[in-house]
Every structure is written in structure tokens, then in C-alpha cells.
Write a protein that holds these residues in place. Structure first.
Motif, PDB file in Angstrom:
ATOM      1  N   THR A 108       0.838  -1.201   0.000  1.00 32.83           N
ATOM      2  CA  THR A 108       0.000   0.000   0.000  1.00 32.83           C
ATOM      3  C   THR A 108       0.872   1.251   0.000  1.00 32.83           C
ATOM      4  O   THR A 108       0.471   2.295   0.517  1.00 32.83           O
ATOM      5  N   GLY A 109       2.070   1.145  -0.568  1.00 28.62           N
ATOM      6  CA  GLY A 109       3.020   2.250  -0.523  1.00 28.62           C
ATOM      7  C   GLY A 109       2.561   3.468  -1.311  1.00 28.62           C
ATOM      8  O   GLY A 109       1.848   3.355  -2.319  1.00 28.62           O
ATOM      9  N   ASP A 110       3.008   4.633  -0.870  1.00 31.94           N
ATOM     10  CA  ASP A 110       2.592   5.891  -1.491  1.00 31.94           C
ATOM     11  C   ASP A 110       3.047   6.017  -2.942  1.00 31.94           C
ATOM     12  O   ASP A 110       2.467   6.796  -3.706  1.00 31.94           O
ATOM     13  N   ASP A 111       4.091   5.279  -3.326  1.00 32.34           N
ATOM     14  CA  ASP A 111       4.619   5.416  -4.685  1.00 32.34           C
ATOM     15  C   ASP A 111       4.225   4.270  -5.608  1.00 32.34           C
ATOM     16  O   ASP A 111       4.687   4.221  -6.752  1.00 32.34           O
ATOM     17  N   ARG A 165      11.865  12.592   0.661  1.00 32.49           N
ATOM     18  CA  ARG A 165      10.878  12.868   1.700  1.00 32.49           C
ATOM     19  C   ARG A 165      11.602  13.209   3.000  1.00 32.49           C
ATOM     20  O   ARG A 165      12.649  12.648   3.309  1.00 32.49           O
ATOM     21  N   SER A 172       9.011   0.764   5.914  1.00 35.51           N
ATOM     22  CA  SER A 172       8.697   1.010   4.504  1.00 35.51           C
ATOM     23  C   SER A 172       9.577   0.135   3.613  1.00 35.51           C
ATOM     24  O   SER A 172      10.796   0.074   3.778  1.00 35.51           O
ATOM     25  N   HIS A 192      11.490   4.881  -3.684  1.00 34.40           N
ATOM     26  CA  HIS A 192      10.084   4.710  -4.053  1.00 34.40           C
ATOM     27  C   HIS A 192       9.439   3.696  -3.108  1.00 34.40           C
ATOM     28  O   HIS A 192       9.877   2.542  -3.024  1.00 34.40           O
ATOM     29  N   HIS A 196       4.718  -1.869   3.101  1.00 38.11           N
ATOM     30  CA  HIS A 196       5.116  -1.778   4.508  1.00 38.11           C
ATOM     31  C   HIS A 196       5.222  -3.178   5.099  1.00 38.11           C
ATOM     32  O   HIS A 196       4.453  -4.082   4.748  1.00 38.11           O
TER      33      HIS A 196
END
Length: 225
Positions: A108-111, A165, A172, A192, A196
Motif C-alpha cells: 500500500t506504498g505511497d509510490d 521525503r 517502509s 520509491h 510496509h
């Protein structure tokens, strides 16, 4: 700068015996400080094998792995040290039983969507390609117990973010260039983020604080979100 010149000197090459693997025929090295040499290699797995060979030998030397290099510290002169290293037996990796660790990942990573777009793949294909390889821990660095992993599918190779970031959450699971990695602690970072893990990579109360060690094999297993 003059200070740098005292630490790093021009690279040199030593031709190794014909019995050495083809990828290690030339040993490239530089003096490092007063009692060290820095060995440079084409890839991290070869560097790991040389590091292991040095540390398991009777040489009065200590080797520390980098991504494509090995720092060797010794009381020997640089010439004597390189001569001794160049004749060490180098394992092929086939006879060594590596510790294998499976890391469960929630993807479900942001990238994840951006990586899919940049590589012209679906989210599912990115996840599948990230889970498919058996990775090798080449070295630990950046922060305590951060593993630099070789073996990433070339289709997933992407440059680091231009602007890192300020805060990447601990656990992560990330990729950058030709590497995969896991952030053990919350820290800044420019990789990237794909997912998680709840795996604890560093625990000072364990006999071996770092979950992963250079030479270990790592597999990523997908968990349902």
C-alpha cells in the motif's frame, strides 16, 4: 582537496590467478587512509564474496562491505595486503548455505501507482515482479540495519526521487535504481515506497540486533491489505 588526497589514492589493478572466476580477474583498489585499502567491484554480490573471503581468512585484516566495494583495514602495507588478498580462495556461492528470511509486505506504498505508471505496468505486475526474486543482502548502511538488496527486476529500476521525503515511516519497503531496501527506522529518504512490513529489522535487545546480515537471502511475500 588536499585532505581527500591523503585518504584516497589512484586506483590500481592486480591480475589474479587464472583459477579465479572470470568476473574477478582484475582487482581494482585504492589506498584508504594509513592502514586500509578500498577494493572496487562491478557488482555487490562479488564484493560480498570477497568480503567474506577476507574475513574468513587468517589474514590480519578486517573487511567491511559496501554496495560495490570492500574496505579492508590491516597492519600490513597496502602492497603486501593486496598480494595476500589476491590469492585467497573465492567461493562461487553455490557451496554456501545462506540464511533466508521472508519479509511479509502489505503493498500500500505511497509510490506504488507512480512506479506502475513510470514502468508501464499495472500495480499487480509491479507487486509480482517485486516479490519474484530472491534478493541478496549486499551490505547494511545509511541507518542502523538498513539492508541494501541486490536482485531487483530490471523492469523496476527507477532513479531516486529528486527531492527526498523528510519522513519515511519505519518498515517502509522501497526500491531505487537497481536496489531494494527496507527502512528500519523512521528517517528521511528518497526511495520509491511500495509497501510496509511489520518485521523488526533492528532490536538492540536481540543477541544479533540486525535481523538481516550481508550474504543473507531475502524473499518478499505479499499480505492482503
Amino acid at each position: 582537496m588536499a585532505g581527500d588526497a591523503r585518504l584516497l589514492h589512484r586506483s590500481r589493478h592486480v591480475t589474479l590467478p587464472a583459477t579465479s572466476p572470470p568476473s574477478t580477474n582484475a582487482l581494482s583498489w585504492r589506498r584508504f587512509g594509513n592502514q586500509g585499502v578500498l577494493l572496487d567491484f562491478d557488482n555487490g554480490e562479488v564484493a560480498s564474496r570477497w568480503c567474506r573471503a577476507i574475513n574468513e581468512s587468517p589474514l590480519d585484516a578486517r573487511a567491511r562491505p559496501g554496495w560495490r566495494s570492500v574496505l579492508v583495514e590491516s597492519t600490513l602495507s597496502s602492497g603486501a595486503l593486496i598480494e595476500a588478498i589476491s590469492v585467497l580462495p573465492l567461493d562461487t556461492g553455490a557451496e554456501r548455505v545462506a540464511n533466508e528470511v521472508t519479509i511479509d509486505v502489505t503493498y500500500t506504498g505511497d509510490d506504488l501507482d507512480n512506479v506502475a505508471a513510470a514502468t508501464s505496468m499495472s500495480r499487480e505486475e509491479v507487486i509480482a515482479r517485486h516479490c519474484a526474486p530472491t534478493y541478496t543482502v549486499v551490505c547494511l548502511g545509511f541507518s542502523r540495519a538498513f539492508p541494501y538488496l541486490s536482485g531487483l527486476d530490471p523492469r523496476l529500476w527507477l532513479p531516486r526521487h529528486d527531492t527526498p521525503r523528510v519522513r519515511v515511516p519505519s518498515g517502509s519497503v522501497a526500491i531505487a535504481v537497481d536496489q531494494a531496501g527496507i527502512y528500519p527506522q523512521t528517517s528521511p529518504g528518497g526511495w520509491h515506497l511500495l509497501g510496509h512490513t511489520n518485521a523488526v529489522l533492528f532490536d538492540p535487545n536481540r543477541d544479533q540486533p540486525s535481523l538481516l546480515q550481508p550474504g543473507d537471502h531475502v524473499r518478499f511475500a505479499r499480505l492482503s491489505a
